[in-house]
Motif scaffolding. Structure first.
Motif, short mmCIF file in Angstrom:
data_model
loop_
_atom_site.label_atom_id
_atom_site.label_comp_id
_atom_site.label_asym_id
_atom_site.label_seq_id
_atom_site.Cartn_x
_atom_site.Cartn_y
_atom_site.Cartn_z
N ASP A 28 0.83 -1.21 0.00
CA ASP A 28 0.00 0.00 0.00
C ASP A 28 0.87 1.26 0.00
OD1 ASP A 28 -2.28 -1.55 0.00
OD2 ASP A 28 -2.63 -1.36 2.16
N GLU A 29 1.94 1.25 0.79
CA GLU A 29 2.84 2.41 0.85
C GLU A 29 3.51 2.63 -0.50
OE1 GLU A 29 5.60 1.78 3.98
OE2 GLU A 29 4.09 1.72 5.56
N THR A 30 3.97 1.54 -1.12
CA THR A 30 4.63 1.65 -2.41
C THR A 30 3.66 2.12 -3.48
OG1 THR A 30 6.08 -0.19 -1.74
CG2 THR A 30 6.10 0.44 -4.06
N ALA A 31 2.43 1.61 -3.43
CA ALA A 31 1.42 2.03 -4.40
C ALA A 31 1.13 3.52 -4.27
CB ALA A 31 0.14 1.22 -4.19
N MET A 32 1.07 4.03 -3.06
CA MET A 32 0.81 5.45 -2.84
C MET A 32 1.94 6.30 -3.43
SD MET A 32 0.00 7.46 0.73
CE MET A 32 1.58 6.97 1.45
N ASP A 33 3.19 5.88 -3.20
CA ASP A 33 4.33 6.61 -3.75
C ASP A 33 4.34 6.53 -5.28
OD1 ASP A 33 5.21 7.32 -1.23
OD2 ASP A 33 6.58 5.63 -1.04
N ALA A 34 3.97 5.36 -5.81
CA ALA A 34 3.93 5.20 -7.27
C ALA A 34 2.89 6.13 -7.89
CB ALA A 34 3.62 3.75 -7.62
N ARG A 35 1.72 6.20 -7.27
CA ARG A 35 0.67 7.08 -7.80
C ARG A 35 1.10 8.54 -7.77
NH1 ARG A 35 -2.59 3.65 -4.45
NH2 ARG A 35 -3.68 2.07 -5.71
N THR A 36 1.75 8.94 -6.67
CA THR A 36 2.23 10.33 -6.56
C THR A 36 3.23 10.65 -7.65
OG1 THR A 36 1.88 10.32 -4.16
CG2 THR A 36 3.38 11.98 -5.05
N TYR A 37 4.15 9.73 -7.89
CA TYR A 37 5.16 9.93 -8.93
C TYR A 37 4.51 10.05 -10.31
CZ TYR A 37 9.11 8.95 -12.02
OH TYR A 37 10.06 9.02 -13.03
N LEU A 38 3.59 9.14 -10.61
CA LEU A 38 2.93 9.15 -11.91
C LEU A 38 2.09 10.42 -12.10
CD1 LEU A 38 1.86 5.41 -12.03
CD2 LEU A 38 3.53 6.52 -13.52
N THR A 39 1.42 10.85 -11.05
CA THR A 39 0.63 12.08 -11.13
C THR A 39 1.52 13.28 -11.42
OG1 THR A 39 -1.07 11.22 -9.62
CG2 THR A 39 -0.93 13.61 -9.87
N THR A 40 2.65 13.35 -10.74
CA THR A 40 3.59 14.46 -10.95
C THR A 40 4.09 14.48 -12.38
OG1 THR A 40 4.32 14.39 -8.64
CG2 THR A 40 5.79 15.46 -10.22
N LEU A 41 4.47 13.31 -12.91
CA LEU A 41 4.97 13.25 -14.29
C LEU A 41 3.90 13.65 -15.30
CD1 LEU A 41 7.67 12.12 -13.44
CD2 LEU A 41 7.39 10.28 -15.11
N ARG A 42 2.67 13.20 -15.08
CA ARG A 42 1.60 13.55 -16.02
C ARG A 42 1.34 15.05 -16.02
NH1 ARG A 42 -1.16 8.73 -13.61
NH2 ARG A 42 -0.78 6.99 -15.04
N GLU A 43 1.37 15.66 -14.84
CA GLU A 43 1.14 17.11 -14.76
C GLU A 43 2.25 17.87 -15.49
OE1 GLU A 43 0.89 17.87 -10.60
OE2 GLU A 43 -1.17 17.15 -10.41
N LEU A 44 3.49 17.45 -15.28
CA LEU A 44 4.61 18.15 -15.92
C LEU A 44 4.62 17.91 -17.43
CD1 LEU A 44 7.43 17.50 -13.30
CD2 LEU A 44 6.14 19.60 -13.69
N ALA A 45 4.30 16.70 -17.85
CA ALA A 45 4.27 16.39 -19.28
C ALA A 45 3.15 17.17 -19.98
CB ALA A 45 4.09 14.90 -19.50
N ALA A 46 2.10 17.49 -19.24
CA ALA A 46 0.98 18.25 -19.80
C ALA A 46 1.25 19.75 -19.83
CB ALA A 46 -0.30 17.98 -19.01
N GLY A 47 2.42 20.15 -19.32
CA GLY A 47 2.78 21.56 -19.35
C GLY A 47 2.35 22.35 -18.15
N GLU A 48 1.87 21.67 -17.10
CA GLU A 48 1.47 22.37 -15.89
C GLU A 48 2.70 22.74 -15.06
OE1 GLU A 48 -1.54 20.30 -13.69
OE2 GLU A 48 -2.50 19.54 -15.51
N ALA A 49 2.73 23.92 -14.51
CA ALA A 49 3.79 24.40 -13.62
C ALA A 49 5.19 24.19 -14.18
CB ALA A 49 3.67 23.71 -12.25
N PRO A 50 5.48 24.68 -15.40
CA PRO A 50 6.82 24.47 -15.97
C PRO A 50 7.93 25.11 -15.14
CG PRO A 50 5.59 26.08 -17.26
CD PRO A 50 4.62 25.48 -16.30
N ASP A 51 7.63 26.23 -14.48
CA ASP A 51 8.65 26.90 -13.68
C ASP A 51 9.03 26.10 -12.44
OD1 ASP A 51 8.66 28.97 -15.48
OD2 ASP A 51 7.26 30.21 -14.33
N ALA A 52 8.14 25.20 -12.02
CA ALA A 52 8.41 24.39 -10.83
C ALA A 52 8.80 22.96 -11.20
CB ALA A 52 7.17 24.37 -9.94
N ALA A 53 9.11 22.71 -12.47
CA ALA A 53 9.37 21.35 -12.92
C ALA A 53 10.55 20.71 -12.19
CB ALA A 53 9.61 21.35 -14.43
N LEU A 54 11.66 21.41 -12.08
CA LEU A 54 12.84 20.81 -11.45
C LEU A 54 12.61 20.51 -9.97
CD1 LEU A 54 15.77 22.75 -13.16
CD2 LEU A 54 14.98 20.42 -13.61
#
Length: 201
Positions: A28-54
């Motif tokens: 469950d802990e690993t799944a939660m971290d995996a979802r957070t990582y995937l959500t972050t990547l999708r947001e950045l790939a979609a062009g959201e918050a480019p200034d905060a990407a790094l």
């Protein structure tokens, strides 16, 4: 962390249930971290918050590597079945394309193939590394969401040791280096003006 021994007054059945519960908690802990990582990547790939990407990638990669370290530290996970149920590969092409656009001009870096056995330099890609990690995590999530936590853990652990842990570590180093250049390679005059403004509000 999952235990394998029994204590005084503990039956084998109780110990087995405790181990199963520990594995479920880790899954469950690993799944939660995996979802957070995937959500972050999708947001950045979609062009959201480019200034905060790094900064966002620095946090996401660091957290997922902590999750991977937990997997590497525990004993080998043995799934209930000796074969992996078929799961469709996640569609990652749009994610890769969006991240490649985000890192345009900065995507490739010098990569050591294996610092212990093959110290020659190769060429790595930040976007490919990020997507490789995403693919491994998403594959494990499919098992987890289908009610197969041990299969999910087995896959996450195996792929961490064989591939995505190394790719995440390489990407983290590049992201941290890029962030350091952004923060430290500032023009001296700009830095002086900022220091003056800070001292004389």
């Amino acid at each position: 962390m999952p235990e394998t021994t029994t204590g005084p007054g503990t039956t084998t059945g109780e110990a087995t249930q405790a181990v199963a519960a520990d594995w479920a908690d880790l899954a469950d802990e690993t799944a939660m971290d995996a979802r957070t990582y995937l959500t972050t990547l999708r947001e950045l790939a979609a062009g959201e918050a480019p200034d905060a990407a790094l900064p966002m990638l620095l946090l996401a990669l660091s957290q997922v590597l902590v999750s991977g370290a937990r997997l590497g530290a525990v004993q080998d996970v043995v799934p209930e079945e000796r074969f992996e149920p078929d799961t469709p590969d996640p569609e990652l092409a749009p994610l890769r394309e969006g991240l490649a656009n985000l890192f345009e001009g900065l995507d490739e870096y010098a990569d050591v193939v294996d610092p212990l056995t093959t110290p020659e330099l190769g060429v790595g890609s930040v976007s490919n590394d990020l997507v490789a990690v995403a693919g491994a995590l998403a594959h494990g999530l499919q098992h987890h969401e289908a009610g197969r936590p041990l299969e999910a853990l087995w896959w996450w652990q195996f792929s961490y040791l064989s591939d995505w842990g190394e790719r995440a570590a390489a990407a983290l180093r590049v992201v941290q280096t890029l962030l350091a250049h952004v923060r430290l390679d500032a023009d001296d005059e700009v830095v002086s003006e900022a220091e003056f403004d800070a001292l004389h509000p």
